[in-house]
Design an enzyme around this catalytic site. Sequence first.
Site, PDB file in Angstrom:
ATOM      1  N   LYS A   1      27.975 -27.014  58.098  1.00  0.00           N
ATOM      2  CA  LYS A   1      27.280 -26.328  57.008  1.00  0.00           C
ATOM      3  C   LYS A   1      26.399 -27.310  56.219  1.00  0.00           C
ATOM      4  O   LYS A   1      25.309 -26.938  55.763  1.00  0.00           O
ATOM      5  CB  LYS A   1      28.286 -25.639  56.088  1.00  0.00           C
ATOM      6  CG  LYS A   1      28.985 -24.446  56.741  1.00  0.00           C
ATOM      7  CD  LYS A   1      27.988 -23.374  57.163  1.00  0.00           C
ATOM      8  CE  LYS A   1      28.656 -22.084  57.604  1.00  0.00           C
ATOM      9  NZ  LYS A   1      27.683 -21.052  58.050  1.00  0.00           N
TER      10      LYS A   1
ATOM     11  N   ASP B   1      25.150  -9.989  67.712  1.00  0.00           N
ATOM     12  CA  ASP B   1      26.543 -10.405  67.502  1.00  0.00           C
ATOM     13  C   ASP B   1      27.218 -10.463  68.871  1.00  0.00           C
ATOM     14  O   ASP B   1      26.689  -9.958  69.859  1.00  0.00           O
ATOM     15  CB  ASP B   1      27.281  -9.395  66.591  1.00  0.00           C
ATOM     16  CG  ASP B   1      28.397 -10.043  65.770  1.00  0.00           C
ATOM     17  OD1 ASP B   1      28.269 -10.130  64.538  1.00  0.00           O
ATOM     18  OD2 ASP B   1      29.394 -10.488  66.376  1.00  0.00           O
TER      19      ASP B   1
ATOM     20  N   TYR C   1      33.632 -27.544  60.205  1.00  0.00           N
ATOM     21  CA  TYR C   1      32.924 -26.443  59.527  1.00  0.00           C
ATOM     22  C   TYR C   1      32.091 -27.011  58.375  1.00  0.00           C
ATOM     23  O   TYR C   1      30.901 -26.689  58.241  1.00  0.00           O
ATOM     24  CB  TYR C   1      33.937 -25.425  59.006  1.00  0.00           C
ATOM     25  CG  TYR C   1      33.332 -24.247  58.267  1.00  0.00           C
ATOM     26  CD1 TYR C   1      32.851 -23.128  58.945  1.00  0.00           C
ATOM     27  CD2 TYR C   1      33.242 -24.252  56.869  1.00  0.00           C
ATOM     28  CE1 TYR C   1      32.307 -22.049  58.258  1.00  0.00           C
ATOM     29  CE2 TYR C   1      32.693 -23.176  56.173  1.00  0.00           C
ATOM     30  CZ  TYR C   1      32.232 -22.081  56.870  1.00  0.00           C
ATOM     31  OH  TYR C   1      31.680 -21.007  56.184  1.00  0.00           O
TER      32      TYR C   1
ATOM     33  N   SER D   1      29.580  -7.681  61.184  1.00  0.00           N
ATOM     34  CA  SER D   1      30.650  -7.805  60.174  1.00  0.00           C
ATOM     35  C   SER D   1      30.117  -8.455  58.898  1.00  0.00           C
ATOM     36  O   SER D   1      29.086  -9.139  58.908  1.00  0.00           O
ATOM     37  CB  SER D   1      31.778  -8.658  60.777  1.00  0.00           C
ATOM     38  OG  SER D   1      32.792  -8.920  59.834  1.00  0.00           O
TER      39      SER D   1
ATOM     40  N   ASP E   1      25.749 -14.295  72.343  1.00  0.00           N
ATOM     41  CA  ASP E   1      26.454 -15.441  71.770  1.00  0.00           C
ATOM     42  C   ASP E   1      25.366 -16.432  71.338  1.00  0.00           C
ATOM     43  O   ASP E   1      24.651 -16.986  72.185  1.00  0.00           O
ATOM     44  CB  ASP E   1      27.369 -16.050  72.844  1.00  0.00           C
ATOM     45  CG  ASP E   1      28.101 -17.292  72.357  1.00  0.00           C
ATOM     46  OD1 ASP E   1      27.684 -17.896  71.343  1.00  0.00           O
ATOM     47  OD2 ASP E   1      29.089 -17.670  73.011  1.00  0.00           O
TER      48      ASP E   1
HETATM   49  N1  LIG Z   1      33.260 -15.088  53.654  1.00  0.00           N
HETATM   50  C1  LIG Z   1      33.212 -16.230  52.978  1.00  0.00           C
HETATM   51  O1  LIG Z   1      34.041 -16.455  52.060  1.00  0.00           O
HETATM   52  C2  LIG Z   1      32.149 -17.259  53.287  1.00  0.00           C
HETATM   53  C3  LIG Z   1      32.040 -18.361  52.407  1.00  0.00           C
HETATM   54  C4  LIG Z   1      31.052 -19.314  52.657  1.00  0.00           C
HETATM   55  C5  LIG Z   1      30.171 -19.159  53.713  1.00  0.00           C
HETATM   56  N2  LIG Z   1      30.296 -18.066  54.551  1.00  0.00           N
HETATM   57  C6  LIG Z   1      29.307 -17.950  55.622  1.00  0.00           C
HETATM   58  O2  LIG Z   1      28.729 -16.655  55.552  1.00  0.00           O
HETATM   59  C7  LIG Z   1      28.250 -16.267  56.846  1.00  0.00           C
HETATM   60  C8  LIG Z   1      28.696 -14.847  57.154  1.00  0.00           C
HETATM   61  O3  LIG Z   1      30.107 -14.836  57.309  1.00  0.00           O
HETATM   62  P1  LIG Z   1      30.984 -13.544  56.923  1.00  0.00           P
HETATM   63  O4  LIG Z   1      31.704 -13.870  55.684  1.00  0.00           O
HETATM   64  O5  LIG Z   1      30.125 -12.346  56.986  1.00  0.00           O
HETATM   65  O6  LIG Z   1      32.033 -13.570  58.137  1.00  0.00           O
HETATM   66  P2  LIG Z   1      32.444 -12.476  59.220  1.00  0.00           P
HETATM   67  O7  LIG Z   1      33.519 -13.119  60.016  1.00  0.00           O
HETATM   68  O8  LIG Z   1      32.705 -11.173  58.566  1.00  0.00           O
HETATM   69  O9  LIG Z   1      31.115 -12.316  60.125  1.00  0.00           O
HETATM   70  C9  LIG Z   1      30.707 -13.286  61.035  1.00  0.00           C
HETATM   71  C10 LIG Z   1      30.084 -12.587  62.231  1.00  0.00           C
HETATM   72  O10 LIG Z   1      29.568 -13.588  63.126  1.00  0.00           O
HETATM   73  C11 LIG Z   1      29.839 -13.158  64.440  1.00  0.00           C
HETATM   74  N3  LIG Z   1      29.845 -14.283  65.379  1.00  0.00           N
HETATM   75  C12 LIG Z   1      30.774 -15.258  65.480  1.00  0.00           C
HETATM   76  N4  LIG Z   1      30.461 -16.084  66.485  1.00  0.00           N
HETATM   77  C13 LIG Z   1      29.315 -15.632  67.031  1.00  0.00           C
HETATM   78  C14 LIG Z   1      28.513 -16.053  68.105  1.00  0.00           C
HETATM   79  N5  LIG Z   1      28.826 -17.122  68.852  1.00  0.00           N
HETATM   80  N6  LIG Z   1      27.380 -15.361  68.387  1.00  0.00           N
HETATM   81  C15 LIG Z   1      27.055 -14.251  67.652  1.00  0.00           C
HETATM   82  N7  LIG Z   1      27.790 -13.798  66.638  1.00  0.00           N
HETATM   83  C16 LIG Z   1      28.909 -14.470  66.327  1.00  0.00           C
HETATM   84  C17 LIG Z   1      31.215 -12.502  64.344  1.00  0.00           C
HETATM   85  O11 LIG Z   1      31.483 -11.675  65.469  1.00  0.00           O
HETATM   86  C18 LIG Z   1      31.090 -11.746  63.037  1.00  0.00           C
HETATM   87  O12 LIG Z   1      30.596 -10.443  63.244  1.00  0.00           O
HETATM   88  C19 LIG Z   1      28.790 -17.327  57.807  1.00  0.00           C
HETATM   89  O13 LIG Z   1      27.751 -18.221  58.124  1.00  0.00           O
HETATM   90  C20 LIG Z   1      29.880 -18.016  57.020  1.00  0.00           C
HETATM   91  O14 LIG Z   1      30.108 -19.342  57.460  1.00  0.00           O
HETATM   92  C21 LIG Z   1      31.275 -17.138  54.367  1.00  0.00           C
END
Ligand SMILES: NC(=O)c1ccc[n+]([C@@H]2O[C@H](COP(=O)([O-])OP(=O)(O)OC[C@H]3O[C@@H](n4cnc5c(N)ncnc54)[C@H](O)[C@@H]3O)[C@@H](O)[C@H]2O)c1
Length: 254
Positions: free
Chosen positions: A160, A36, A156, A15, A62
Site C-alpha cells: 500500500k 473481479d 500488505y 464487494s 484476476d
Molecule cells: N475495508 C477496510 O477496512 C479497508 C481499509 C483500508 C484499505 N482498504 C482497501 O480498500 C480496497 C477495497 O477493499 P474492500 O474493503 O472493498 O474489500 P472487499 O474484500 O470487500 O473487496 C475486495 C474485492 O477485491 C476482489 N479481488 C481480490 N483479489 C482479486 C484479484 N486478484 N483480481 C480481481 N479482484 C480481486 C475480491 O474478490 C473482492 O470482491 C482495497 O484496496 C483494500 O486494501 C480497505
Amino acid sequence: MGVSGRVAVVTGAASGQGRATSLQLAGEGALVAALDVDTVGLAGLVDELSDTGARCRAYQVDVSDSEAVLRAFAEIEADLGRAYVLAAAAAIYPPGTLSHLRDPEQTARIFDVNLMGVVHCASAATSQMIEEGHGGRIVLWSSIGAGAAIAGHAAYCAGKAAIEGLGRALAAELGPYGITVNTIAPGAIDTPMLGTPPDPAYFEVLPAGRAGTPEEVAHLVSYLCSDSSGFMTGAVLALDGGLSGVNGAVRPEV
Ligand SMILES: NC(=O)c1ccc[n+]([C@@H]2O[C@H](COP(=O)([O-])OP(=O)(O)OC[C@H]3O[C@@H](n4cnc5c(N)ncnc54)[C@H](O)[C@@H]3O)[C@@H](O)[C@H]2O)c1
C-alpha cells in the site's frame, strides 16, 4: 458531462468499496466495466443494476495476471468503449499471524494482487485514455497501513505504501494528457475485508467513533472522477474517521 456516458472500469467490483463505487458511478450514468475474480458477487451487482436500467458488464479477471487484464481491457473497448475512469479497488488482506514475509508465496501473492494488479490495470487504462485523447480519472486505494504499522501485515503495508508512490508518479506523468491520479487511504471501512470489527478501543480514539461505510468512500471516488476535480491530482486522501489526525491521542471527555 462528468462520467455520464463514459466508461468506468472498477476492479474489486464484486464487494465492498468497489461494489459501492460501481453502483455510485452507474447511478451517474457511467458505463461500468466491473472486474473481479468473484463471479457470484459480479452477477449480484449486474442483477442489482439491471433493475435500474444502468449499464454494467462484468468481467471475471484476476488483476495479477497481466495477460488476462489486457484481454479484459480489449473486451471492454469492444463492448463499451475506451476507459475514462479506472477505480482500482481490488486487493487482498489475508489474516496475519506474525509477518507474511515468513511465507514467500503468500508475500508474493499480496504484492502480485495489491501492487502489480494495480500496475497492470493502470497501464491498460492509460493506454486507452491517451488513445481516446479526452483525459481521464484514475483512483487508487491505499490504506492507513501505508503510513502506520499493522502488525502481522508487513507485505500488505509495504504494497500500500508503494501504491501511494505509484499514484504520485503517475500523476506527474499523466498530467499532460489531462489524466488525474489520486489515492484514497481508507481507515476501517465496513466491508468483508474488515472482518471482525476492530477492538472497541480503536473507535474510542477515533474522532468519528465508528467505521466508515463503502458508500462514503464511493462518494469521494465520485468527486475524484468528476469534472470539478481537475485540479486535484497526485493526492493521497485519508478517509479514516480522523485516525491519522489524532495519531494515537486519547479522545477527551465531552
Ligand atoms: N475495508 C477496510 O477496512 C479497508 C481499509 C483500508 C484499505 N482498504 C482497501 O480498500 C480496497 C477495497 O477493499 P474492500 O474493503 O472493498 O474489500 P472487499 O474484500 O470487500 O473487496 C475486495 C474485492 O477485491 C476482489 N479481488 C481480490 N483479489 C482479486 C484479484 N486478484 N483480481 C480481481 N479482484 C480481486 C475480491 O474478490 C473482492 O470482491 C482495497 O484496496 C483494500 O486494501 C480497505
